[in-house]
Design a protein around this motif. Sequence first.
Motif, PDB file in Angstrom:
ATOM      1  N   ARG A 148       0.806  -1.223   0.000  1.00 56.05           N
ATOM      2  CA  ARG A 148       0.000   0.000   0.000  1.00 56.05           C
ATOM      3  C   ARG A 148       0.837   1.270   0.000  1.00 56.05           C
ATOM      4  NH1 ARG A 148      -5.306  -0.885   2.347  1.00 56.05           N
ATOM      5  NH2 ARG A 148      -5.281   1.356   2.725  1.00 56.05           N
TER       6      ARG A 148
ATOM      7  N   SER B  62       0.222   4.920  -1.502  1.00 62.99           N
ATOM      8  CA  SER B  62      -0.796   5.854  -1.016  1.00 62.99           C
ATOM      9  C   SER B  62      -0.184   6.872  -0.064  1.00 62.99           C
ATOM     10  CB  SER B  62      -1.909   5.090  -0.298  1.00 62.99           C
ATOM     11  OG  SER B  62      -2.840   5.989   0.265  1.00 62.99           O
TER      12      SER B  62
ATOM     13  N   ASP C  16      -4.615   4.135   6.150  1.00 64.08           N
ATOM     14  CA  ASP C  16      -5.360   3.011   5.601  1.00 64.08           C
ATOM     15  C   ASP C  16      -6.850   3.281   5.479  1.00 64.08           C
ATOM     16  OD1 ASP C  16      -2.971   1.764   5.555  1.00 64.08           O
ATOM     17  OD2 ASP C  16      -3.390   0.319   7.153  1.00 64.08           O
TER      18      ASP C  16
ATOM     19  N   ASP D 288      -6.777   2.824  -6.462  1.00 67.37           N
ATOM     20  CA  ASP D 288      -6.282   2.453  -5.138  1.00 67.37           C
ATOM     21  C   ASP D 288      -4.761   2.514  -5.195  1.00 67.37           C
ATOM     22  OD1 ASP D 288      -7.728   2.162  -2.842  1.00 67.37           O
ATOM     23  OD2 ASP D 288      -7.955   0.000  -2.929  1.00 67.37           O
TER      24      ASP D 288
ATOM     25  N   ILE E  57      -6.979  -4.102  -0.346  1.00 66.56           N
ATOM     26  CA  ILE E  57      -7.298  -2.982  -1.231  1.00 66.56           C
ATOM     27  C   ILE E  57      -7.989  -3.543  -2.463  1.00 66.56           C
ATOM     28  CG2 ILE E  57      -5.366  -1.603  -0.398  1.00 66.56           C
ATOM     29  CD1 ILE E  57      -3.912  -2.170  -3.006  1.00 66.56           C
TER      30      ILE E  57
END
Length: 471
Positions: free
Chosen positions: A179, A182, A186, A225, A273
């Motif tokens: 992730r 990003s 979260d 995402d 995700i």
Amino acid sequence: MPTTREHMTPLELALSDPARDAELKRCRQLFDEGGVTHVHCQYVSVQGRVLGKVMPVKYFLETAARKGVPFGYAVAGGLQASLAGELLGPGGISTREGLLVPDLATAQILPWDRSVARVFCDHFRSLREEVGPGEPEEADARGNLKRVIAAFREETGLELRTGCEPEMSWFSGPDAIDRSASFFPDWVGPSYHLEHIAEMMPILKRITQYAQQMGFEMIQSDYEDPGQLECNFLYDNALATADRLITYRQICMAVAKEFGVLATFMPKPVPGIMANGCHHHASLWRGDENVFADDDDLTDLGRHALGGLLEHTRGMTAVLASTTNSYARFWDVGLFAPAVTNWGYDNRTTSYRVLPGRVEVRSPDAAVNPYLSHAALLGAMADGIRRNLDPGKPELGNAYAPSDEETPSTFAAPPLTLSEALDALEEDKAVRSVLPGSLYDTFTACKRDECNRRSGAITDWDFNTYLRYTP
């Protein structure tokens, strides 16, 4: 050798098509003006993998385009061997060679290497074969889609037009498949955030540039995402859309190499995700008229076609979600992957989202073979129209958590493993009817083997769960 076209085999008809000389002349001019030195003769396996042969342009124009390219039948299985060491595909290790016939209308120069052109090919059986000499090779997914389209048009007078939404993940390298792309915590999604997409703009612009140079009409892109991009192109007939999806993947792989990053169409590379889907937007046309739906609602024919899709969801799933990894997408409930066989108006929690003029089929993922998926959609819709199937009432709320007032779907739930999906495909006569003989056998043999290999794999999950499981 037959002297009249009415006595010729399909192979001979293809090679002697009167329009072929004009297409060959176009190719020669295109290659001369572009400085092309080599041509990729492309073939797509049942897995959706691009294979083929490469040759100097002179040999392509003077020999391959006129006589075909020798190519083994077993290549349909993508050169995949079973756990027992058996080559999966027609003929196995003893496979003989048919001929690839270049579809000259698809010849284009590759923007990332303008000395190279590519052309899609269709596979035919050799004239020397005792069975079906000169006939189309059954296991050729692209050639099969052409035949399914023709049969559908013959039966219904309709044309399927589709657009795909290919999602994929971009990572800085193999150690960053997570992730970390990003900027947000979260619990905040980065979807549609312009600062995230700004980070990807050099890549996005290069994709758009190459796609437009290859004739795509690019329409919109967005950030979904962490590391996930979706770049859309305008809808077209089913074969053109399938060819473009294959080409789009090749464009993205070329761009990834140029930028030194890792790009993947793996359906579910990161847990927690959104997965990489490839929704198919489908409509049915009679000439220039959309007879599936208008801006307000489905037509009666559209309802029957949708009923066919719902009826055959279980049977289609192995084709639409064709890897063992695909089912991690379905188990991660609540991240916009379909979990119930139902439909609704502009409802992203359903399997079939009806929008003005079309239906969004939400089960396909980024690894789908588009030639097989479009054949499956045609088989299901044809059966729905043939039997006047009723799709029932639309889902009005959250399909993941329906209220007590909602009427539950009367259609069977989608499979949750590839093995279960293959069992459902085996029982579905309508879907199997568009995946004939050796195409079905090759696809299912490769996918059963994939299931076996996944069952035998020892993963991080095994270590995390069982290493200190007892005592």
